[in-house]
Design an enzyme around this catalytic site. Structure first.
Site, mmCIF file in Angstrom:
data_model
loop_
_atom_site.group_PDB
_atom_site.id
_atom_site.type_symbol
_atom_site.label_atom_id
_atom_site.label_comp_id
_atom_site.label_asym_id
_atom_site.label_seq_id
_atom_site.Cartn_x
_atom_site.Cartn_y
_atom_site.Cartn_z
ATOM 1 N N MET A 1 -48.856 -23.631 9.680
ATOM 2 C CA MET A 1 -47.992 -22.604 10.285
ATOM 3 C C MET A 1 -48.846 -21.544 10.970
ATOM 4 O O MET A 1 -49.858 -21.104 10.421
ATOM 5 C CB MET A 1 -47.152 -21.935 9.191
ATOM 6 C CG MET A 1 -46.345 -22.923 8.374
ATOM 7 S SD MET A 1 -45.334 -22.062 7.169
ATOM 8 C CE MET A 1 -44.581 -23.435 6.306
ATOM 9 N N HIS B 1 -48.877 -33.624 1.975
ATOM 10 C CA HIS B 1 -48.251 -33.025 3.159
ATOM 11 C C HIS B 1 -48.802 -31.609 3.350
ATOM 12 O O HIS B 1 -48.685 -30.768 2.466
ATOM 13 C CB HIS B 1 -46.742 -32.994 2.897
ATOM 14 C CG HIS B 1 -45.899 -32.500 4.017
ATOM 15 N ND1 HIS B 1 -45.379 -33.313 4.996
ATOM 16 C CD2 HIS B 1 -45.442 -31.248 4.302
ATOM 17 C CE1 HIS B 1 -44.640 -32.610 5.832
ATOM 18 N NE2 HIS B 1 -44.670 -31.339 5.440
ATOM 19 N N PHE C 1 -40.898 -21.730 5.137
ATOM 20 C CA PHE C 1 -41.031 -21.371 3.716
ATOM 21 C C PHE C 1 -40.564 -22.521 2.826
ATOM 22 O O PHE C 1 -39.698 -23.304 3.237
ATOM 23 C CB PHE C 1 -40.195 -20.131 3.398
ATOM 24 C CG PHE C 1 -40.604 -18.944 4.227
ATOM 25 C CD1 PHE C 1 -41.684 -18.153 3.851
ATOM 26 C CD2 PHE C 1 -39.936 -18.659 5.404
ATOM 27 C CE1 PHE C 1 -42.093 -17.081 4.639
ATOM 28 C CE2 PHE C 1 -40.333 -17.585 6.203
ATOM 29 C CZ PHE C 1 -41.414 -16.792 5.820
ATOM 30 N N GLY C 2 -41.135 -22.554 1.630
ATOM 31 C CA GLY C 2 -40.671 -23.518 0.642
ATOM 32 C C GLY C 2 -39.497 -22.927 -0.134
ATOM 33 O O GLY C 2 -39.057 -21.797 0.127
ATOM 34 N N MET D 1 -46.465 -26.896 12.538
ATOM 35 C CA MET D 1 -45.419 -25.929 12.916
ATOM 36 C C MET D 1 -46.101 -24.808 13.694
ATOM 37 O O MET D 1 -46.277 -23.690 13.202
ATOM 38 C CB MET D 1 -44.735 -25.390 11.656
ATOM 39 C CG MET D 1 -43.775 -26.390 11.041
ATOM 40 S SD MET D 1 -43.284 -25.927 9.389
ATOM 41 C CE MET D 1 -44.606 -26.680 8.495
ATOM 42 N N ASP E 1 -37.570 -33.257 4.997
ATOM 43 C CA ASP E 1 -38.447 -32.166 4.538
ATOM 44 C C ASP E 1 -37.651 -30.889 4.309
ATOM 45 O O ASP E 1 -37.094 -30.325 5.257
ATOM 46 C CB ASP E 1 -39.530 -31.940 5.612
ATOM 47 C CG ASP E 1 -40.607 -30.964 5.160
ATOM 48 O OD1 ASP E 1 -40.570 -30.506 4.003
ATOM 49 O OD2 ASP E 1 -41.505 -30.680 5.987
ATOM 50 N N HIS F 1 -48.238 -31.527 9.223
ATOM 51 C CA HIS F 1 -46.972 -31.105 9.831
ATOM 52 C C HIS F 1 -47.260 -29.833 10.633
ATOM 53 O O HIS F 1 -47.377 -28.749 10.073
ATOM 54 C CB HIS F 1 -45.947 -30.848 8.707
ATOM 55 C CG HIS F 1 -44.612 -30.383 9.180
ATOM 56 N ND1 HIS F 1 -43.630 -29.974 8.307
ATOM 57 C CD2 HIS F 1 -44.083 -30.258 10.426
ATOM 58 C CE1 HIS F 1 -42.552 -29.613 9.001
ATOM 59 N NE2 HIS F 1 -42.810 -29.763 10.278
ATOM 60 N N GLY G 1 -36.014 -28.575 0.611
ATOM 61 C CA GLY G 1 -34.914 -28.529 -0.356
ATOM 62 C C GLY G 1 -34.692 -29.809 -1.127
ATOM 63 O O GLY G 1 -33.621 -30.035 -1.681
ATOM 64 N N MET H 1 -36.025 -31.945 9.480
ATOM 65 C CA MET H 1 -36.089 -30.735 8.650
ATOM 66 C C MET H 1 -34.712 -30.481 8.050
ATOM 67 O O MET H 1 -33.720 -30.415 8.779
ATOM 68 C CB MET H 1 -36.489 -29.512 9.487
ATOM 69 C CG MET H 1 -37.922 -29.454 9.965
ATOM 70 S SD MET H 1 -39.174 -29.515 8.668
ATOM 71 C CE MET H 1 -38.704 -28.165 7.582
ATOM 72 N N ASP I 1 -48.489 -28.232 5.488
ATOM 73 C CA ASP I 1 -47.643 -27.470 6.403
ATOM 74 C C ASP I 1 -48.512 -26.478 7.155
ATOM 75 O O ASP I 1 -48.980 -25.488 6.591
ATOM 76 C CB ASP I 1 -46.561 -26.726 5.610
ATOM 77 C CG ASP I 1 -45.490 -27.676 5.120
ATOM 78 O OD1 ASP I 1 -44.946 -28.427 5.949
ATOM 79 O OD2 ASP I 1 -45.204 -27.678 3.909
ATOM 80 N N SER J 1 -45.891 -31.721 -0.936
ATOM 81 C CA SER J 1 -46.210 -30.616 -0.027
ATOM 82 C C SER J 1 -47.017 -29.532 -0.729
ATOM 83 O O SER J 1 -46.536 -28.877 -1.657
ATOM 84 C CB SER J 1 -44.925 -30.005 0.534
ATOM 85 O OG SER J 1 -45.265 -28.857 1.282
HETATM 86 C C1 DX5 Z 1 -41.064 -25.911 5.138
HETATM 87 C C2 DX5 Z 1 -42.051 -27.025 4.974
HETATM 88 C C3 DX5 Z 1 -41.842 -27.917 3.796
HETATM 89 C C4 DX5 Z 1 -41.879 -27.218 2.469
HETATM 90 C C5 DX5 Z 1 -40.821 -27.820 1.600
HETATM 91 O O1 DX5 Z 1 -41.293 -25.261 6.349
HETATM 92 O O2 DX5 Z 1 -42.091 -27.861 6.117
HETATM 93 O O3 DX5 Z 1 -42.782 -28.988 3.806
HETATM 94 O O4 DX5 Z 1 -43.097 -27.351 1.789
HETATM 95 O O5 DX5 Z 1 -40.781 -27.088 0.446
HETATM 96 P P1 DX5 Z 1 -39.703 -27.333 -0.679
HETATM 97 O O6 DX5 Z 1 -39.889 -28.740 -1.170
HETATM 98 O O7 DX5 Z 1 -40.029 -26.296 -1.670
HETATM 99 O O8 DX5 Z 1 -38.355 -27.140 -0.033
HETATM 100 ZN ZN ZN Z 2 -43.410 -29.747 6.037
#
Ligand code: DX5
Ligand code: ZN
Length: 214
Positions: free
Chosen positions: A35, A31, A141-142, A66, A173, A64, A175, A135, A33, A7
């Site tokens: 947003m 991947h 957020f990561g 969102m 996806d 992805h 954590g 999810m 994201d 990601s």
């Molecule tokens: C969160 C994203 C994830 C994110 C995961 O909204 O969809 O793809 O990048 O990040 P990590 O691996 O840091 O949890």
């Molecule tokens: Zn994602």
């Protein structure tokens, strides 16, 4: 062996191209994201960013989405170079229509479910899907903590796919790290999305191989 989707959310945005090169050989896909600041409280990439990397990176791109209006974004991201388009079940009253649109663009199709969203309704469209993304954090957020409460849903989904005779890719996806990957795989996931664990590592390649060997 489990597949790894790297990601970019956790990559250094000032040098995205160089970041992709760190994972290009070991990852199975990249991947993105996407947003929009409405469906999730954050803003990231537009189609131009995807298009600018498409010719330079030798990996399948997964998008992805969102966003609150996925119907408006499927075509721009498909034409920018997405290979797999993932839409959130929570964002549309007309999932079947959007699935048809993604397929018409010649792309693989995935449905994402937030942690609190049930599998209800998926049983009727499962055979049309290439992938379901579960999810394991609240999207936006990561670097958030893995929600273990989602594991029973992944198990039920794997059972549902088996009962229907569908060879479904189940992606998890949020954590994902060395401690959580094993449980996600055991529950039935075939692909792990990982951002922080890969891009914060001193050797992203090694981090991917460690996850694959979980
Ligand atoms: C969160 C994203 C994830 C994110 C995961 O909204 O969809 O793809 O990048 O990040 P990590 O691996 O840091 O949890
Ligand atoms: Zn994602």
């Amino acid at each position: 062996m489990v597949k790894i989707a790297a990601s970019l959310l956790a990559a250094d945005f000032s040098c995205l191209y160089e970041e992709t090169k760190k994972v290009e050989k070991e990852a199975d896909s990249l991947h993105f994201d996407i947003m929009d600041g409405h469906f999730v409280p954050n803003i990231t990439f537009g189609p131009q960013v995807v298009a600018s990397l498409r010719e330079k990176v030798n990996l399948p791109f997964e998008i992805h989405l969102m966003v609150e209006n996925p119907g408006e974004w499927i075509i721009p991201f498909a034409r920018a170079g997405g290979d797999l388009i993932i839409i959130h079940a929570e964002t549309s009253h007309h999932l079947d229509r959007l699935i048809t649109l993604i397929k018409k663009e010649g792309k693989r199709v995935g449905i994402a479910l937030n942690p609190a969203t049930s599998l209800c309704g998926l049983e009727y469209i499962l055979s049309q899907l290439d992938l379901v993304l579960a999810m394991t954090v609240n999207p936006g957020f990561g670097a958030q903590d893995f929600l273990f409460s989602v594991l029973p849903k992944i198990k039920s989904l794997r059972r549902m796919a088996k009962e229907q005779g569908v060879s479904l890719e189940i992606e998890v996806d949020g954590g994902i790290n060395q401690d959580t990957a094993g449980q996600a795989i055991k529950a039935g996931s075939s692909t792990l999305v990982a951002g922080t664990t890969i891009f914060d590592a001193s050797e992203p390649k090694e981090a991917i191989l460690r996850l694959k060997n979980t």
